[in-house]
Write a protein that holds these residues in place. Structure first.
Motif, PDB file in Angstrom:
ATOM      1  N   UNK A   1       1.063  -1.534   0.059  1.00  0.00           N
ATOM      2  CA  UNK A   1      -0.675   0.143  -0.119  1.00  0.00           C
ATOM      3  C   UNK A   1       0.583   1.355  -0.104  1.00  0.00           C
ATOM      4  N   UNK A   2       0.442   1.909  -1.280  1.00  0.00           N
ATOM      5  CA  UNK A   2       1.443   3.254  -1.318  1.00  0.00           C
ATOM      6  C   UNK A   2       1.131   4.969  -0.478  1.00  0.00           C
ATOM      7  N   UNK A   3       2.033   5.583  -0.598  1.00  0.00           N
ATOM      8  CA  UNK A   3       0.954   6.810   0.114  1.00  0.00           C
ATOM      9  C   UNK A   3       1.553   7.574  -1.662  1.00  0.00           C
ATOM     10  N   UNK A   4       0.529   8.279  -1.575  1.00  0.00           N
ATOM     11  CA  UNK A   4       0.627   9.380  -2.882  1.00  0.00           C
ATOM     12  C   UNK A   4       0.393  10.418  -2.672  1.00  0.00           C
ATOM     13  N   UNK A   5      -1.210  10.353  -2.173  1.00  0.00           N
ATOM     14  CA  UNK A   5      -1.484  12.402  -1.267  1.00  0.00           C
ATOM     15  C   UNK A   5      -1.370  12.230   0.015  1.00  0.00           C
ATOM     16  N   UNK A   6      -1.519  11.099   0.662  1.00  0.00           N
ATOM     17  CA  UNK A   6      -1.542  11.222   2.050  1.00  0.00           C
ATOM     18  C   UNK A   6      -3.157  12.697   2.688  1.00  0.00           C
ATOM     19  N   UNK A   7      -3.660  12.848   1.965  1.00  0.00           N
ATOM     20  CA  UNK A   7      -4.530  13.691   2.515  1.00  0.00           C
ATOM     21  C   UNK A   7      -5.926  13.184   1.500  1.00  0.00           C
ATOM     22  N   UNK A   8      -5.961  11.943   1.504  1.00  0.00           N
ATOM     23  CA  UNK A   8      -7.168  11.309   1.156  1.00  0.00           C
ATOM     24  C   UNK A   8      -7.915  11.247   0.302  1.00  0.00           C
ATOM     25  N   UNK A   9      -7.076  11.769  -0.941  1.00  0.00           N
ATOM     26  CA  UNK A   9      -8.220  11.848  -2.618  1.00  0.00           C
ATOM     27  C   UNK A   9      -7.837  10.786  -3.275  1.00  0.00           C
ATOM     28  N   UNK A  10      -6.834  10.366  -3.472  1.00  0.00           N
ATOM     29  CA  UNK A  10      -6.274   9.119  -4.301  1.00  0.00           C
ATOM     30  C   UNK A  10      -5.913   7.673  -4.364  1.00  0.00           C
ATOM     31  N   UNK A  11      -6.450   7.060  -3.193  1.00  0.00           N
ATOM     32  CA  UNK A  11      -6.258   5.739  -3.010  1.00  0.00           C
ATOM     33  C   UNK A  11      -5.655   4.849  -3.328  1.00  0.00           C
ATOM     34  N   UNK A  12      -4.260   5.462  -3.450  1.00  0.00           N
ATOM     35  CA  UNK A  12      -3.130   4.287  -3.418  1.00  0.00           C
ATOM     36  C   UNK A  12      -3.060   3.485  -2.155  1.00  0.00           C
ATOM     37  N   UNK A  13      -3.614   4.201  -0.948  1.00  0.00           N
ATOM     38  CA  UNK A  13      -2.924   3.245   0.005  1.00  0.00           C
ATOM     39  C   UNK A  13      -4.211   2.609   1.114  1.00  0.00           C
ATOM     40  N   UNK A  14      -5.136   1.916  -0.521  1.00  0.00           N
ATOM     41  CA  UNK A  14      -6.515   1.601   0.076  1.00  0.00           C
ATOM     42  C   UNK A  14      -5.846   0.066  -0.087  1.00  0.00           C
ATOM     43  N   UNK A  15      -6.527  -0.478   1.464  1.00  0.00           N
ATOM     44  CA  UNK A  15      -7.121  -1.711   1.741  1.00  0.00           C
ATOM     45  C   UNK A  15      -8.327  -1.702   2.540  1.00  0.00           C
ATOM     46  N   UNK A  16      -8.243  -3.361   2.529  1.00  0.00           N
ATOM     47  CA  UNK A  16      -9.217  -3.561   2.778  1.00  0.00           C
ATOM     48  C   UNK A  16      -9.707  -3.751   4.552  1.00  0.00           C
TER      49      UNK A  16
ATOM     50  N   UNK B   1       2.545   2.630  -9.558  1.00  0.00           N
ATOM     51  CA  UNK B   1       2.404   2.974  -8.040  1.00  0.00           C
ATOM     52  C   UNK B   1       0.468   3.162  -7.756  1.00  0.00           C
ATOM     53  N   UNK B   2      -0.300   3.359  -8.391  1.00  0.00           N
ATOM     54  CA  UNK B   2      -1.595   3.199  -8.308  1.00  0.00           C
ATOM     55  C   UNK B   2      -2.110   1.927  -8.044  1.00  0.00           C
ATOM     56  N   UNK B   3      -1.225   0.612  -8.425  1.00  0.00           N
ATOM     57  CA  UNK B   3      -1.636  -0.562  -8.679  1.00  0.00           C
ATOM     58  C   UNK B   3      -1.627  -1.257  -7.206  1.00  0.00           C
ATOM     59  N   UNK B   4      -1.444  -1.767  -6.495  1.00  0.00           N
ATOM     60  CA  UNK B   4      -1.814  -2.520  -5.713  1.00  0.00           C
ATOM     61  C   UNK B   4      -3.275  -1.704  -4.721  1.00  0.00           C
ATOM     62  N   UNK B   5      -3.460  -0.247  -4.782  1.00  0.00           N
ATOM     63  CA  UNK B   5      -4.286   0.540  -4.555  1.00  0.00           C
ATOM     64  C   UNK B   5      -5.534   0.252  -5.141  1.00  0.00           C
TER      65      UNK B   5
END
Ligand code: FAD
Ligand code: FES
Ligand code: FES
Lengths: 164, 284
Positions: free
Chosen positions: A39-54, A104-108
């Motif tokens: 899970x990545x940190x893209x924006x850290x501001x709740x917008x990009x979804x790169x950090x998405x987990x279930x 970069x976005x792929x895991x999310x």
């Protein structure tokens, strides 16, 4: 600094106990304490979804969940979907259909898509676009991501039918 | 993007949460889904030394439709609203609006209670609640009281809720007639540049009743009685819609920001309202 608290998370099926400050974000716990850097940190501001987990059957942006808030929850990250030798159907579909460029976005994307297909195994293209709207990609233009998710949905449905 | 340190609590009951609010006073705040509060804390625009997470309080959950009365617990999420077959029957406008809030990840976490208690003019539920004529149920140390959504919002981030009160539920009458929630936004996941909630009923080819509320066009939601009154008795033809747009324009007070200058906001407000009326009428 506030007191650390005992936190129990079930991450990718394994129970993890750790001490964390309540203000720590779930993404930081996953990446820095559990070394799950999928899970990545893209924006850290709740917008990009790169950090998405279930988390307990919900797709969440783990940069917007406190460690304390997640205490007791069951978490699945991209690492929990497959092993390197045995990729998830979605991962293969992204590879086959060029659903990624820089990655970069792929895991999310894939973690979100997995939950989307769990909630709705046979989505239309429109439902995929709507259901993936919380994940940004700066490379692909999305078309191949949508194609990949639809292809995975078809394959997973076929596998389910074959199993019945 | 690391918030200031805080102590964390997860009470199981409303009473325990209220007791924590009493003990810690101004230093305490409740958290629902955290999807407005956590971003503010990360930016250090909010500092909350004692954070009271409401997630474990079962009494704050649940959607009930009892005859013509709808009750939605404060901790019901936007995702729950979208999934609810009962709500789709009793108040389909809620589902239509919830689908236009943020994105799937945010909707899994963001709650109805947090959306209205927040008092952010950009939130979509406050205007909708005013349109529905909803009432908010608040519980505090002195017991429970009810306040109309139309009287709840005082200024940006200022509501009639006292600091030691918890919003426990929202109630409203099941809707009848046509409805529409129309929202103009810059991109998916954005707050409204302008949004309109419209409910109307039809009798003998004429509009019998109407309720209209506008979002993000003032520092509070705008329930425009004047706009609604211009529609009643008409067949919602283009001239009637124009008259409603003009009446609404007199009630809003948008400010210029990165969503556009005032003239553009007023233009967008008119467009979303005209679309919402036309769609609501077609469904009435
Ligand atoms: C990327 C993004 C996009 C978004 N887009 C939109 C949008 O388009 N439209 C929209 O409406 N919203 C939008 N939101 C906001 C989202 O819907 C929030 O979740 C919602 O506004 C607040 O709900 P919450 O449950 O997360 O509340 P929290 O963030 O937990 O709380 C918000 C405030 O309300 C108070 N509060 C919460 N619950 C209670 C209660 N029961 N009693 C008393 N006080 C309470 C808290 O103390 C806090 O001050 C967006 C958020 C993000 C991150
Ligand atoms: S890093 Fe969490 S949404 Fe971008
Ligand atoms: S593949 Fe590069 S951001 Fe999506």
């Amino acid at each position: 600094m506030s007191k650390k608290m005992q936190i129990t998370l079930t991450v990718n099926g394994e129970v993890q106990e750790l001490l964390a400050e309540p203000r720590e974000l779930l993404i930081h716990v996953l990446r820095e304490r559990l070394n799950l850097t999928g899970a990545h940190i893209g924006c850290e501001t709740s917008h990009c979804g790169a950090c998405t987990v279930t988390m307990d059957g919900k797709s969440v942006k783990s940069c917007t969940v406190f460690a304390a808030q997640a205490n007791g929850a069951s978490i699945t990250t991209i690492e929990g979907l497959s092993t390197p030798d045995n990729l998830h159907v979605l991962q293969n579909a992204f590879r086959e259909h060029h659903g990624l460029q820089c990655g970069f976005c792929t895991p999310g994307m894939i973690t979100r898509a997995a939950q989307l297909l769990a909630d709705n195994p046979t989505p239309t293209e429109e439902e995929v676009r709507f259901g993936m709207a919380g994940n940004l990609c700066r490379c692909t233009g999305y078309q191949n991501i949508v194609t990949s998710v639809l292809a995975a949905a078809t394959e997973m449905s076929a596998a389910r039918e074959a199993a019945e | 993007m690391i918030p200031a340190a805080f102590d964390y609590y997860r009470p199981d009951t409303i009473q325990d949460a209220l007791a924590l609010l009493q003990t810690h006073g101004d230093d305490a705040r409740v958290m629902a889904g955290g999807h407005s509060l956590i971003p503010m804390m990360k930016l250090r625009m909010a500092e909350v030394p004692h954070l009271i997470d409401l997630q474990a309080i079962a009494d704050l959950r649940g959607i009930t439709v009892d005859g013509a009365t709808v009750r939605i617990g404060a901790m019901v999420t936007q995702h729950d609203i979208i999934q609810s077959a009962d709500l789709a029957r009793a108040a389909p406008i809620l589902r239509e609006a919830a689908l236009q809030i943020a994105d799937p990840q945010v909707r899994y976490m963001g709650t109805l209670g947090g959306n209205v208690a927040n008092g952010d003019p950009g939130n979509d539920m406050p205007g909708l609640m005013q349109c529905l004529g909803a009432e908010f149920i608040l519980t505090g140390p002195d017991g429970t009281r009810t306040i109309a959504a139309r009287e709840f919002f005082e200024a940006a981030y200022m509501t009639a809720r006292a600091e030691d009160e918890i919003l426990t539920a929202v109630t409203f009458a099941a809707m009848t007639g046509g409805y529409a929630y129309e929202k103009q936004k810059r991109k998916i996941g954005d707050y409204a540049t302008a949004a309109a909630a419209v409910l109307l009923t039809k009798e003998g080819g004429r509009c019998a009743t109407a309720s209209i509320a506008m979002t993000n066009l003032s520092d509070v939601p705008v329930w425009s009685q004047a706009a609604a009154e211009t529609l009643v008795g008409t067949d919602c033809n283009p001239d009637a819609i124009k008259a409603a747009m003009a009446a609404m324009d007199g009630d809003i007070d948008p400010g210029a920001d990165n969503r556009g200058p005032v003239a553009f906001k007023r233009h967008a407000a008119g467009i979303v309202l005209s679309r919402a009326i036309a769609r609501a009428w077609s469904r009435a």
